[in-house]
Design a protein around this motif. Structure first.
Motif, PDB file in Angstrom:
ATOM      1  N   ARG A   1      -9.827   0.912 -33.508  1.00  0.00           N
ATOM      2  CA  ARG A   1      -9.757   1.561 -33.872  1.00  0.00           C
ATOM      3  C   ARG A   1      -9.994   2.775 -32.816  1.00  0.00           C
ATOM      4  NH1 ARG A   1     -14.281   2.708 -38.405  1.00  0.00           N
ATOM      5  NH2 ARG A   1     -14.334   4.440 -36.905  1.00  0.00           N
ATOM      6  N   TYR A   2     -10.339   2.173 -31.881  1.00  0.00           N
ATOM      7  CA  TYR A   2     -10.453   3.501 -30.322  1.00  0.00           C
ATOM      8  C   TYR A   2      -9.089   3.418 -29.689  1.00  0.00           C
ATOM      9  CZ  TYR A   2     -14.712   1.530 -32.078  1.00  0.00           C
ATOM     10  OH  TYR A   2     -15.818   1.568 -32.401  1.00  0.00           O
ATOM     11  N   ALA A   3      -9.338   4.040 -29.127  1.00  0.00           N
ATOM     12  CA  ALA A   3      -8.220   4.958 -27.921  1.00  0.00           C
ATOM     13  C   ALA A   3      -8.643   4.556 -26.212  1.00  0.00           C
ATOM     14  CB  ALA A   3      -7.364   6.309 -28.268  1.00  0.00           C
ATOM     15  N   LEU A   4      -8.365   3.754 -25.625  1.00  0.00           N
ATOM     16  CA  LEU A   4      -8.881   3.946 -23.827  1.00  0.00           C
ATOM     17  C   LEU A   4      -7.795   5.116 -23.098  1.00  0.00           C
ATOM     18  CD1 LEU A   4     -10.783   2.192 -22.323  1.00  0.00           C
ATOM     19  CD2 LEU A   4      -8.545   1.226 -21.099  1.00  0.00           C
ATOM     20  N   VAL A   5      -8.771   6.394 -22.730  1.00  0.00           N
ATOM     21  CA  VAL A   5      -8.131   6.958 -22.110  1.00  0.00           C
ATOM     22  C   VAL A   5      -8.446   7.043 -20.708  1.00  0.00           C
ATOM     23  CG1 VAL A   5      -7.831   9.833 -21.930  1.00  0.00           C
ATOM     24  CG2 VAL A   5      -7.764   8.599 -24.360  1.00  0.00           C
ATOM     25  N   PHE A   6      -7.182   7.249 -19.644  1.00  0.00           N
ATOM     26  CA  PHE A   6      -8.054   6.488 -18.608  1.00  0.00           C
ATOM     27  C   PHE A   6      -7.122   6.938 -17.207  1.00  0.00           C
ATOM     28  CE2 PHE A   6      -4.349   3.223 -17.844  1.00  0.00           C
ATOM     29  CZ  PHE A   6      -3.967   3.064 -18.526  1.00  0.00           C
ATOM     30  N   ASP A   7      -7.844   6.843 -15.710  1.00  0.00           N
ATOM     31  CA  ASP A   7      -7.030   6.718 -14.596  1.00  0.00           C
ATOM     32  C   ASP A   7      -7.060   5.853 -14.040  1.00  0.00           C
ATOM     33  OD1 ASP A   7      -7.202   9.519 -12.153  1.00  0.00           O
ATOM     34  OD2 ASP A   7      -5.911   7.729 -12.419  1.00  0.00           O
ATOM     35  N   PRO A   8      -5.896   5.060 -14.018  1.00  0.00           N
ATOM     36  CA  PRO A   8      -5.915   3.569 -13.418  1.00  0.00           C
ATOM     37  C   PRO A   8      -6.254   3.727 -11.750  1.00  0.00           C
ATOM     38  CG  PRO A   8      -3.644   4.398 -13.915  1.00  0.00           C
ATOM     39  CD  PRO A   8      -4.178   5.512 -14.116  1.00  0.00           C
ATOM     40  N   LEU A   9      -5.874   4.365 -10.703  1.00  0.00           N
ATOM     41  CA  LEU A   9      -5.959   4.596  -9.790  1.00  0.00           C
ATOM     42  C   LEU A   9      -6.591   6.370  -9.606  1.00  0.00           C
ATOM     43  CD1 LEU A   9      -6.452   2.132  -8.239  1.00  0.00           C
ATOM     44  CD2 LEU A   9      -4.747   2.560  -6.913  1.00  0.00           C
ATOM     45  N   ASP A  10      -7.779   6.161  -9.471  1.00  0.00           N
ATOM     46  CA  ASP A  10      -8.268   7.930  -8.994  1.00  0.00           C
ATOM     47  C   ASP A  10      -8.199   7.556  -7.689  1.00  0.00           C
ATOM     48  OD1 ASP A  10      -9.399  10.160  -9.397  1.00  0.00           O
ATOM     49  OD2 ASP A  10     -10.388   9.801  -8.618  1.00  0.00           O
ATOM     50  N   GLY A  11      -7.272   8.670  -6.852  1.00  0.00           N
ATOM     51  CA  GLY A  11      -7.238   9.044  -5.735  1.00  0.00           C
ATOM     52  C   GLY A  11      -6.675   8.386  -4.807  1.00  0.00           C
ATOM     53  N   SER A  12      -5.385   7.860  -5.346  1.00  0.00           N
ATOM     54  CA  SER A  12      -4.715   6.933  -4.950  1.00  0.00           C
ATOM     55  C   SER A  12      -4.194   7.279  -3.371  1.00  0.00           C
ATOM     56  CB  SER A  12      -3.903   6.271  -5.861  1.00  0.00           C
ATOM     57  OG  SER A  12      -2.717   7.048  -6.191  1.00  0.00           O
ATOM     58  N   SER A  13      -4.273   8.701  -3.136  1.00  0.00           N
ATOM     59  CA  SER A  13      -3.756   8.858  -1.734  1.00  0.00           C
ATOM     60  C   SER A  13      -4.901   8.390  -0.401  1.00  0.00           C
ATOM     61  CB  SER A  13      -3.738  10.321  -2.297  1.00  0.00           C
ATOM     62  OG  SER A  13      -5.093  11.101  -2.652  1.00  0.00           O
TER      63      SER A  13
ATOM     64  N   ASN B   1       0.907  -0.849  -0.258  1.00  0.00           N
ATOM     65  CA  ASN B   1      -0.069  -0.068  -0.241  1.00  0.00           C
ATOM     66  C   ASN B   1       0.766   1.845  -0.478  1.00  0.00           C
ATOM     67  OD1 ASN B   1      -2.340  -0.580  -0.264  1.00  0.00           O
ATOM     68  ND2 ASN B   1      -3.035  -0.492   2.066  1.00  0.00           N
ATOM     69  N   GLY B   2       1.825   0.937   0.002  1.00  0.00           N
ATOM     70  CA  GLY B   2       3.206   2.265   0.405  1.00  0.00           C
ATOM     71  C   GLY B   2       3.209   3.284  -0.934  1.00  0.00           C
ATOM     72  N   LYS B   3       4.058   3.871  -0.977  1.00  0.00           N
ATOM     73  CA  LYS B   3       4.700   4.293  -1.793  1.00  0.00           C
ATOM     74  C   LYS B   3       5.582   4.014  -3.400  1.00  0.00           C
ATOM     75  CE  LYS B   3       4.555   8.937   0.977  1.00  0.00           C
ATOM     76  NZ  LYS B   3       3.756   8.026   2.357  1.00  0.00           N
ATOM     77  N   ALA B   4       5.692   3.566  -3.958  1.00  0.00           N
ATOM     78  CA  ALA B   4       7.138   3.855  -4.905  1.00  0.00           C
ATOM     79  C   ALA B   4       8.043   4.006  -5.254  1.00  0.00           C
ATOM     80  CB  ALA B   4       6.185   3.801  -6.509  1.00  0.00           C
ATOM     81  N   GLY B   5       8.098   5.468  -5.079  1.00  0.00           N
ATOM     82  CA  GLY B   5       9.699   5.864  -4.370  1.00  0.00           C
ATOM     83  C   GLY B   5       9.465   6.811  -6.609  1.00  0.00           C
ATOM     84  N   SER B   6       8.382   7.008  -6.972  1.00  0.00           N
ATOM     85  CA  SER B   6       9.083   7.896  -7.966  1.00  0.00           C
ATOM     86  C   SER B   6       7.799   8.597  -8.075  1.00  0.00           C
ATOM     87  CB  SER B   6       8.083   6.637  -9.146  1.00  0.00           C
ATOM     88  OG  SER B   6       7.365   6.049  -8.663  1.00  0.00           O
TER      89      SER B   6
ATOM     90  N   GLN C   1       2.678  14.184 -14.042  1.00  0.00           N
ATOM     91  CA  GLN C   1       1.880  14.504 -13.031  1.00  0.00           C
ATOM     92  C   GLN C   1       2.430  16.129 -12.179  1.00  0.00           C
ATOM     93  OE1 GLN C   1      -1.155  15.003 -14.708  1.00  0.00           O
ATOM     94  NE2 GLN C   1      -0.899  13.589 -15.297  1.00  0.00           N
ATOM     95  N   GLY C   2       4.244  15.329 -11.967  1.00  0.00           N
ATOM     96  CA  GLY C   2       4.805  15.148 -11.078  1.00  0.00           C
ATOM     97  C   GLY C   2       4.977  14.982  -9.080  1.00  0.00           C
ATOM     98  N   GLU C   3       3.344  14.138  -9.572  1.00  0.00           N
ATOM     99  CA  GLU C   3       2.747  13.456  -8.259  1.00  0.00           C
ATOM    100  C   GLU C   3       3.426  12.231  -7.718  1.00  0.00           C
ATOM    101  OE1 GLU C   3      -1.837  15.209  -9.107  1.00  0.00           O
ATOM    102  OE2 GLU C   3      -0.935  12.779  -9.637  1.00  0.00           O
ATOM    103  N   GLU C   4       3.116  12.068  -6.331  1.00  0.00           N
ATOM    104  CA  GLU C   4       4.348  10.651  -5.638  1.00  0.00           C
ATOM    105  C   GLU C   4       3.650   9.403  -6.180  1.00  0.00           C
ATOM    106  OE1 GLU C   4       4.227   9.900  -1.791  1.00  0.00           O
ATOM    107  OE2 GLU C   4       6.222  10.566  -1.924  1.00  0.00           O
ATOM    108  N   GLN C   5       3.779   8.859  -7.178  1.00  0.00           N
ATOM    109  CA  GLN C   5       3.001   6.912  -7.245  1.00  0.00           C
ATOM    110  C   GLN C   5       3.209   6.255  -6.165  1.00  0.00           C
ATOM    111  OE1 GLN C   5       5.384   5.880 -10.485  1.00  0.00           O
ATOM    112  NE2 GLN C   5       3.573   6.469 -11.930  1.00  0.00           N
ATOM    113  N   LYS C   6       2.001   5.770  -5.902  1.00  0.00           N
ATOM    114  CA  LYS C   6       1.532   4.947  -5.027  1.00  0.00           C
ATOM    115  C   LYS C   6       1.886   3.636  -6.009  1.00  0.00           C
ATOM    116  CE  LYS C   6       0.046   7.471  -1.930  1.00  0.00           C
ATOM    117  NZ  LYS C   6       0.562   8.348  -2.795  1.00  0.00           N
ATOM    118  N   ALA C   7       2.373   1.928  -5.523  1.00  0.00           N
ATOM    119  CA  ALA C   7       2.751   0.634  -6.167  1.00  0.00           C
ATOM    120  C   ALA C   7       1.937   0.776  -6.471  1.00  0.00           C
ATOM    121  CB  ALA C   7       3.531  -0.321  -5.198  1.00  0.00           C
ATOM    122  N   LEU C   8       0.279   0.848  -6.009  1.00  0.00           N
ATOM    123  CA  LEU C   8      -0.348   0.906  -6.945  1.00  0.00           C
ATOM    124  C   LEU C   8      -1.392   1.149  -7.998  1.00  0.00           C
ATOM    125  CD1 LEU C   8      -2.528  -0.325  -3.183  1.00  0.00           C
ATOM    126  CD2 LEU C   8      -2.040  -2.639  -5.707  1.00  0.00           C
TER     127      LEU C   8
END
Ligand code: AFP
Length: 333
Positions: free
Chosen positions: A102-114, A46-51, A55-62
């Motif tokens: 012919r399609y594109a998927l535009v997504f936020d994989p984990l919104d609210g991850s904080s 559940n922690g931080k990914a260290g990256s 967006q310059g936002e700290e990534q979570k492992a998930l």
């Protein structure tokens, strides 16, 4: 009661095959991410990914796990020629996508991850765009207005995992049967109550709000003796998917308008993979979505990760809030 699965619902609705494959793929992403979330705390994931992400936002492992799930399953769907993710700077072209792609998927994989470190609700949000080609997709191909979306949806990972889909005409809600590992129909033709008495906003930004935002919220807080003539309750989940799912279920208005603190970036939330898909869903359910002065779905995008202010939810509540913006000429402050 007869049990309708996502697959049987798509057959009954004659969802076109390519779109059915996209919906089935996003549902499978939701199931895999749901499992990963359920075991993350115990397995120390559940922690931080260290990256940090684009967006310059700290990534979570998930964040990274969820993003990889969407990229892997999206590429295998055979109908996507490109993907755009909150976690990636540029378009992710699908190699050798095949003639049907012919399609594109535009997504936020984990919104609210904080929320992950406090076991709060999180969600995945996605938008489906018709790019019309299987290769050589450019940024210009993807920068389409929200009204051009072919479909949109979200998956909310809460006490239950819920999948909500729209093709722009109506909104359908499914719940995950974790034992059978399949989504089951909960409600078809979801409609948001036109009026409500609940607002969602990050109150800690009060001193950065433009005057119209302060005016509307202060009038909400002044209760039944105030100008709006009714008491309001407040909720704030710090995950747009969770707040908007509540609004889809019982009405309300969610506000993250541009303010003094976000104006340099144009707002907080992202247009292409947060505001647009959620606005297509909310409008299809009878609600409304505006920047305060402009319908979100009509905004001409100029960048994959551009941000926007948003007021979204019950139609009457959004219209009331927008009146505070209409009553003042810019600049707002
Ligand atoms: P994270 O994905 O960085 O947690 O941000 C979530 C979000 O984009 C949206 O889902 C929330 O409504 C909003 O930001 C929360 O913003 P605050 O941090 O101001 O509460």
């Amino acid at each position: 009661m007869a049990r309708t699965t996502l697959e049987s619902w798509m057959k009954a609705q004659s969802i076109p095959a390519p779109l059915a494959r996209i919906f089935a793929m996003t549902a499978d992403c939701g199931i895999e991410i749901s499992v990963a979330l359920r075991v993350a705390t115990a397995s120390g994931q559940n922690g931080k990914a260290g990256s940090v992400n684009v967006q310059g936002e700290e990534q979570k492992a998930l964040d990274i796990v969820a993003n990889d799930i969407f990229l892997r399953r999206g590429a295998a769907s055979g109908v996507l020629s490109a993907m755009v993710s909150e976690e990636l700077e540029d378009i992710w072209p699908v190699e050798a996508a095949g003639p049907d792609a012919r399609y594109a998927l535009v997504f936020d994989p984990l919104d609210g991850s904080s929320n992950l470190e406090v076991n709060g609700a999180v969600g995945s949000i996605f938008s489906v765009l018709d790019i019309g080609k299987a290769a050589g997709v450019t940024k210009e191909d993807v920068l389409q207005t929200g009204t051009q979306q072919v479909a949109a949806g979200y998956i909310l990972y809460g006490p239950a995992t819920v999948l909500v889909l729209t093709t722009g005409e109506s909104v359908t809600m499914f719940g995950l049967d974790e034992v059978a590992a399949e989504f089951v129909l909960v409600e078809d033709g979801v409609q948001i109550p036109v009026e409500a008495n609940e607002f969602a906003i990050n109150m800690s930004r009060y001193h950065q709000w433009y005057a119209p935002t302060r005016g509307f919220i202060e009038d909400c807080l002044s209760g039944k003796d105030g100008p709006l003539g009714k008491p309001y309750n407040m909720r704030w989940c710090a995950a747009m998917v969770a707040d908007l799912h509540r609004i889809l279920c019982r009405g309300g208005v969610f506000l993250y308008p541009e303010d003094e603190g976000t104006k340099a970036r144009g707002g907080r939330l992202r247009l292409m993979y947060e505001a647009n898909p959620m606005s297509l869903i909310v409008e299809a359910a009878g609600g409304a979505a505006s920047t305060g002065t402009t319908r979100v779905l009509s905004i001409e995008p100029s960048d994959l990760h551009q941000r926007v202010g948003i007021i979204i939810g019950s139609r009457a509540e959004v219209e009331t809030a927008c009146q505070y913006y209409a009553d003042r000429a810019r600049p707002y402050p």
